[in-house]
Design a protein around this motif. Sequence first.
Motif: not given
Length: 401
Positions: A68-72
């Motif tokens: 899973r990826f997240a973007v800051g």
Amino acid sequence: MFKRSQLRIILIALVSAVSLPACTALPHFSRENYVAPFDGAEVIENDTRYSKELECLKPSIKAAAIHRFAVGRVNDFTGKEDLVNGKRITQGAALMVISALAKAGVPMVERFDTSVADMELKYADNKLITDEPNSGNYRKIFGGSLPGSDYHIVGGITEVNYNIKSGSLDSSIQFIGASAQYFVMNVGIDLRLVNTKTLEVVDVQSLQKQIIGTELRGGYFRLFSDGVFDLNAAERTQEPIQKAVRMVIEQAVFNMVEHVYKISPAGCASLGAIQPTVNATGQLTRANQSATASSSETPLTNSGNTSAQTNATATPIQKSEAKPVEVTPNAIAAKPAKPSVVIDPNTGEIMYSDDKTTNLNGLVGNGVGATNVSTGKPVAKPTVSDRMKEKMLWGDKPTIE
């Protein structure tokens, strides 16, 4: 008899009484007087030439383990702005990263804007929110109900250089005048991929893209005894700066996803950039189209099959797989020459020349000094007009390595 001052007051009162109704009366509008707005072009997908290679990764990502990826925060660190137009570079780079991950089919969790989720969590904690209206049941909070991220992307736009090189040429012959101008600018980004659990920086992408702008002008002016005749025409072409930022971000995301999922991008990378390969005879050829088409339908893996990779576009070697190569005089002599470089007149991109990209169609004519790399024969014999337009537009072309 009225005094002069009294006459002046009476005159002002009369003028005001006559003009006041005219000022306060509003004009009457009817629905038939409304003008239909011009709709313009239709709505299409906001894709770039690198979107195809991201979509090509979907089958391989679905078949691989879930990450899973997240973007800051991906901010604009260039500081370019003015009082009239505001920020020169897009402030939505983080949104572009999210869209690029979605095109590749990467599982994501929201971390960029959690204001709504935080508010509903607060309502649920106070037993004020429900998923079943008029039932009296409130939403319950359970521990461990939110999935976490394995990796997250942060960084920013770090470069925008407006005038790397520019040139112009003006000329006039009797009553006819012509001019040509060009300029080169670039944008650059620096993104890093961070392991959310350990905060280790797994990958760093520092990419840039050049943008070409051209302008051609021509005119005819003549003074007659009974009047003046003046005719001017101009054409200007420039790739949008924000579109260039999206292209750089999509290429960076492609490299990061390929690094995490350990996918061989041999077939997918050829969909975005034109990368010539060298066959057994030492000639530059286009990648095998059938291999590219099949690679977009089946998952790509590092199976170690070298014969399959020789037919596809050359795959960039990762740092962990790089091996020292012994250079011999024979190897130096057999090294193929570097492919020539041309510039796409429609997008301003730098591309390697082959049988389909050497013609600068739509810019200075068909086949200005163009040669087929595979056969070595000229595509079309350049005319004197073509050579003159080429010289007017570019002058001394910038050397691109």
